[in-house]
Design a protein around this motif. Structure first.
Motif, PDB file in Angstrom:
ATOM      1  N   SER A 248    -100.042  -2.893 -53.967  1.00  0.00           N
ATOM      2  CA  SER A 248     -99.310  -3.914 -54.465  1.00  0.00           C
ATOM      3  C   SER A 248     -99.411  -4.167 -56.022  1.00  0.00           C
ATOM      4  O   SER A 248     -98.426  -4.573 -56.470  1.00  0.00           O
ATOM      5  CB  SER A 248     -99.672  -5.176 -53.858  1.00  0.00           C
ATOM      6  N   GLN A 249    -100.844  -3.472 -56.474  1.00  0.00           N
ATOM      7  CA  GLN A 249    -100.734  -3.621 -57.895  1.00  0.00           C
ATOM      8  C   GLN A 249    -100.231  -2.162 -58.599  1.00  0.00           C
ATOM      9  O   GLN A 249    -100.664  -1.799 -59.791  1.00  0.00           O
ATOM     10  CB  GLN A 249    -102.126  -3.544 -58.252  1.00  0.00           C
ATOM     11  N   HIS A 250     -99.664  -1.288 -57.722  1.00  0.00           N
ATOM     12  CA  HIS A 250     -99.165   0.126 -58.226  1.00  0.00           C
ATOM     13  C   HIS A 250    -100.264   0.900 -58.744  1.00  0.00           C
ATOM     14  O   HIS A 250     -99.990   1.814 -59.534  1.00  0.00           O
ATOM     15  CB  HIS A 250     -98.097  -0.066 -59.322  1.00  0.00           C
ATOM     16  N   ARG A 251    -101.370   0.676 -58.248  1.00  0.00           N
ATOM     17  CA  ARG A 251    -102.637   1.791 -58.631  1.00  0.00           C
ATOM     18  C   ARG A 251    -102.760   2.671 -57.613  1.00  0.00           C
ATOM     19  O   ARG A 251    -103.601   3.566 -57.610  1.00  0.00           O
ATOM     20  CB  ARG A 251    -103.912   0.829 -58.659  1.00  0.00           C
ATOM     21  N   ALA A 252    -101.909   2.824 -56.453  1.00  0.00           N
ATOM     22  CA  ALA A 252    -101.645   3.759 -55.452  1.00  0.00           C
ATOM     23  C   ALA A 252    -100.336   3.617 -54.975  1.00  0.00           C
ATOM     24  O   ALA A 252     -99.581   2.518 -54.884  1.00  0.00           O
ATOM     25  CB  ALA A 252    -102.620   3.789 -54.385  1.00  0.00           C
ATOM     26  N   GLU A 253     -99.640   4.829 -54.898  1.00  0.00           N
ATOM     27  CA  GLU A 253     -98.283   4.897 -54.203  1.00  0.00           C
ATOM     28  C   GLU A 253     -98.349   4.730 -52.840  1.00  0.00           C
ATOM     29  O   GLU A 253     -97.037   4.144 -52.197  1.00  0.00           O
ATOM     30  CB  GLU A 253     -97.340   6.187 -54.733  1.00  0.00           C
ATOM     31  N   ILE A 254     -99.062   5.018 -51.948  1.00  0.00           N
ATOM     32  CA  ILE A 254     -99.134   4.964 -50.510  1.00  0.00           C
ATOM     33  C   ILE A 254    -100.743   4.346 -50.029  1.00  0.00           C
ATOM     34  O   ILE A 254    -101.660   4.890 -50.855  1.00  0.00           O
ATOM     35  CB  ILE A 254     -98.779   6.425 -49.744  1.00  0.00           C
ATOM     36  N   GLY A 255    -100.531   3.561 -49.053  1.00  0.00           N
ATOM     37  CA  GLY A 255    -101.810   3.408 -48.582  1.00  0.00           C
ATOM     38  C   GLY A 255    -101.866   2.885 -46.995  1.00  0.00           C
ATOM     39  O   GLY A 255    -100.842   2.897 -46.377  1.00  0.00           O
ATOM     40  N   PHE A 256    -103.064   3.433 -46.328  1.00  0.00           N
ATOM     41  CA  PHE A 256    -103.169   3.064 -45.043  1.00  0.00           C
ATOM     42  C   PHE A 256    -103.757   1.727 -44.681  1.00  0.00           C
ATOM     43  O   PHE A 256    -104.783   1.427 -45.504  1.00  0.00           O
ATOM     44  CB  PHE A 256    -104.278   4.007 -44.347  1.00  0.00           C
ATOM     45  N   THR A 257    -103.455   1.080 -43.854  1.00  0.00           N
ATOM     46  CA  THR A 257    -103.696  -0.249 -43.443  1.00  0.00           C
ATOM     47  C   THR A 257    -103.579  -0.486 -42.034  1.00  0.00           C
ATOM     48  O   THR A 257    -102.663   0.202 -41.447  1.00  0.00           O
ATOM     49  CB  THR A 257    -103.099  -1.161 -44.500  1.00  0.00           C
ATOM     50  N   THR A 258    -104.347  -1.469 -41.594  1.00  0.00           N
ATOM     51  CA  THR A 258    -103.956  -2.055 -40.187  1.00  0.00           C
ATOM     52  C   THR A 258    -102.764  -3.314 -40.235  1.00  0.00           C
ATOM     53  O   THR A 258    -102.765  -4.102 -41.308  1.00  0.00           O
ATOM     54  CB  THR A 258    -105.163  -2.715 -39.429  1.00  0.00           C
ATOM     55  N   VAL A 259    -102.127  -3.831 -39.160  1.00  0.00           N
ATOM     56  CA  VAL A 259    -101.108  -4.521 -39.545  1.00  0.00           C
ATOM     57  C   VAL A 259    -101.773  -6.123 -39.414  1.00  0.00           C
ATOM     58  O   VAL A 259    -101.003  -7.027 -39.822  1.00  0.00           O
ATOM     59  CB  VAL A 259    -100.062  -4.538 -38.286  1.00  0.00           C
ATOM     60  N   ASP A 260    -102.855  -6.344 -38.866  1.00  0.00           N
ATOM     61  CA  ASP A 260    -103.449  -7.748 -39.001  1.00  0.00           C
ATOM     62  C   ASP A 260    -103.682  -7.837 -40.650  1.00  0.00           C
ATOM     63  O   ASP A 260    -103.567  -9.098 -41.056  1.00  0.00           O
ATOM     64  CB  ASP A 260    -104.732  -7.711 -38.166  1.00  0.00           C
ATOM     65  N   VAL A 261    -104.108  -6.976 -41.539  1.00  0.00           N
ATOM     66  CA  VAL A 261    -104.170  -7.143 -42.794  1.00  0.00           C
ATOM     67  C   VAL A 261    -103.012  -7.460 -43.591  1.00  0.00           C
ATOM     68  O   VAL A 261    -102.911  -8.422 -44.284  1.00  0.00           O
ATOM     69  CB  VAL A 261    -104.776  -5.918 -43.410  1.00  0.00           C
ATOM     70  N   LEU A 262    -101.895  -7.127 -42.977  1.00  0.00           N
ATOM     71  CA  LEU A 262    -100.732  -7.495 -43.802  1.00  0.00           C
ATOM     72  C   LEU A 262    -100.241  -8.678 -43.525  1.00  0.00           C
ATOM     73  O   LEU A 262     -99.380  -9.569 -44.072  1.00  0.00           O
ATOM     74  CB  LEU A 262     -99.420  -6.544 -43.045  1.00  0.00           C
ATOM     75  N   GLU A 263    -101.015  -9.550 -42.495  1.00  0.00           N
ATOM     76  CA  GLU A 263    -100.366 -10.911 -42.365  1.00  0.00           C
ATOM     77  C   GLU A 263    -101.608 -11.843 -42.761  1.00  0.00           C
ATOM     78  O   GLU A 263    -101.230 -13.161 -42.490  1.00  0.00           O
ATOM     79  CB  GLU A 263    -100.274 -11.192 -40.559  1.00  0.00           C
ATOM     80  N   LEU A 264    -102.326 -11.460 -43.420  1.00  0.00           N
ATOM     81  CA  LEU A 264    -103.265 -12.417 -43.987  1.00  0.00           C
ATOM     82  C   LEU A 264    -102.782 -13.141 -45.224  1.00  0.00           C
ATOM     83  O   LEU A 264    -101.774 -12.755 -46.038  1.00  0.00           O
ATOM     84  CB  LEU A 264    -104.561 -11.545 -44.811  1.00  0.00           C
ATOM     85  N   PRO A 265    -103.111 -14.593 -45.282  1.00  0.00           N
ATOM     86  CA  PRO A 265    -102.182 -15.452 -46.352  1.00  0.00           C
ATOM     87  C   PRO A 265    -102.316 -14.866 -47.861  1.00  0.00           C
ATOM     88  O   PRO A 265    -101.540 -15.498 -48.543  1.00  0.00           O
ATOM     89  CB  PRO A 265    -102.985 -16.655 -46.171  1.00  0.00           C
ATOM     90  N   TYR A 266    -103.392 -14.227 -48.117  1.00  0.00           N
ATOM     91  CA  TYR A 266    -103.303 -13.969 -49.548  1.00  0.00           C
ATOM     92  C   TYR A 266    -102.831 -12.317 -50.045  1.00  0.00           C
ATOM     93  O   TYR A 266    -103.143 -11.975 -50.929  1.00  0.00           O
ATOM     94  CB  TYR A 266    -105.016 -14.061 -50.096  1.00  0.00           C
ATOM     95  N   THR A 267    -102.552 -11.618 -48.897  1.00  0.00           N
ATOM     96  CA  THR A 267    -101.912 -10.562 -49.096  1.00  0.00           C
ATOM     97  C   THR A 267    -100.382 -10.660 -49.799  1.00  0.00           C
ATOM     98  O   THR A 267     -99.827 -11.408 -49.358  1.00  0.00           O
ATOM     99  CB  THR A 267    -101.739  -9.811 -47.544  1.00  0.00           C
TER     100      THR A 267
END
Length: 333
Positions: free
Chosen positions: A98-117
């Motif tokens: 999100s900060q453009h410090r990497a172009e691609i990242g691996f993550t789990t879908v539960d992390v994508l629903e955190l309120p501060y993501t």
């Protein structure tokens, strides 16, 4: 829930937001990617000489091995100048992208629903395989259930990891009181070593199976994998909607004599919304046209399939990736 659980939940939420810990946390050394010389990914029509950093995770985890292979594929087939970054995994990866410090990242879908993501700046390229929660102990500790963790020394994963997120959610749904939890915050490799030398009694791992560190440790000492109760899985599924009841197969690790019930979470590959459609298209095109190369890297990757590439995704699929999927007859479900 037991008394004190609400306050513990608020403390955990604050700690995730600020990066602090409510116990004595042990951090893995941060290892940045090597300096790369090339143009940042943005406009343009191809990836030749474009800088591409992939945020992965612990060097012993599946994210890292798949990230290394993807990096090599993008250099070989797209001419990108690519490298991987060792991170604390899912939560940190979303921040880096999100900060453009990497172009691609691996993550789990539960992390994508955190309120501060900061999901408004993130897009999904494709779904991948599932992580399985693996709660591991050594046979000498006679730990057979979550309740047996009372007073035990338990690693729940590093700050910034999906392992810590799901481990703490499971513990919050258990009958354990906060004061009964003696937690530490170790990477996969640190946790495996600590299990062997007896400095912890149990450890949560959330990864594709088999996990390399668990597999190696099972060759050195007798391990037990503790099941996650169905009622906890059901409550987490009802509350968050992204978890699935699953089973660690009997032949996953040495010494297993039966399958073990657990909870699983889908992994995704993410990028930022400013990435051009053409670049996102080419990234998923290379992944799927050369998928056997990626699948040969780790058994978990055998579950990656374009037929479900746009399913069960809590964020918007990048329009460039969706264009590729649409050309192959797929629709987001």
């Amino acid at each position: 829930m037991k008394n004190g659980i609400l306050s513990l939940k608020l403390t955990i939420l604050f700690c995730f937001i600020t990066g602090c810990s409510f116990m004595n946390e042990q951090q893995e050394i941060y290892k940045p990617a090597s300096s790369l010389q090339g143009q940042p990914i943005g406009g343009g029509q191809d990836l030749t000489n474009r800088m591409l950093i992939i945020a992965t995770g612990d060097m012993s985890g599946v994210y890292f091995s798949l990230g290394q292979r993807l990096s090599a594929m993008y250099e070989k087939y797209n001419g990108a100048i690519s490298g991987t970054q060792v991170t604390q995994a899912s939560i940190e990866n979303t921040e880096l992208v999100s900060q453009h410090r990497a172009e691609i990242g691996f993550t789990t879908v539960d992390v994508l629903e955190l309120p501060y993501t900061n999901d408004s700046r993130l897009r999904v390229l494709t779904t991948l395989y599932s992580n399985y929660v693996q709660l591991v102990t050594t046979k000498q500790h006679d730990i057979d259930s979550l309740d047996d963790l009372a007073g035990k020394r338990v690693s729940v994963g590093t700050s910034g990891s999906g392992t810590r997120l799901i481990a703490e959610r499971i513990l919050l749904e258990s009958d354990l009181q906060p004061e009964q939890l003696n937690l530490s915050y170790l990477s996969f490799s640190q946790a495996a070593e600590a299990l062997q030398n007896g400095s912890i009694d149990a450890a949560f791992f959330s990864s594709g199976i088999p996990n390399n560190e668990i597999a190696y440790t099972s060759e050195q000492t007798e391990l037990s994998i503790i099941p996650i109760p169905k009622d906890i899985i059901d409550r987490l599924q009802k509350q968050y909607g992204v978890y699935t009841q699953n089973e660690i197969p009997i032949d996953t690790y040495k010494g297993m004599n039966k399958g073990v019930q657990t909870i699983s979470i889908k992994n995704v590959l993410i990028t930022y919304d400013e990435m051009s459609d053409k670049h996102a298209y080419n990234l998923v095109k290379t992944l799927y046209e050369h998928l056997p190369e990626l699948q040969a890297t780790h058994p978990a990757a055998s579950d990656i399939s374009m037929s479900v590439a746009a399913e069960q995704v809590p964020l918007e699929i990048h329009s460039g990736a969706m264009k590729y999927f649409t050309e192959h007859g797929l629709k987001k479900k």
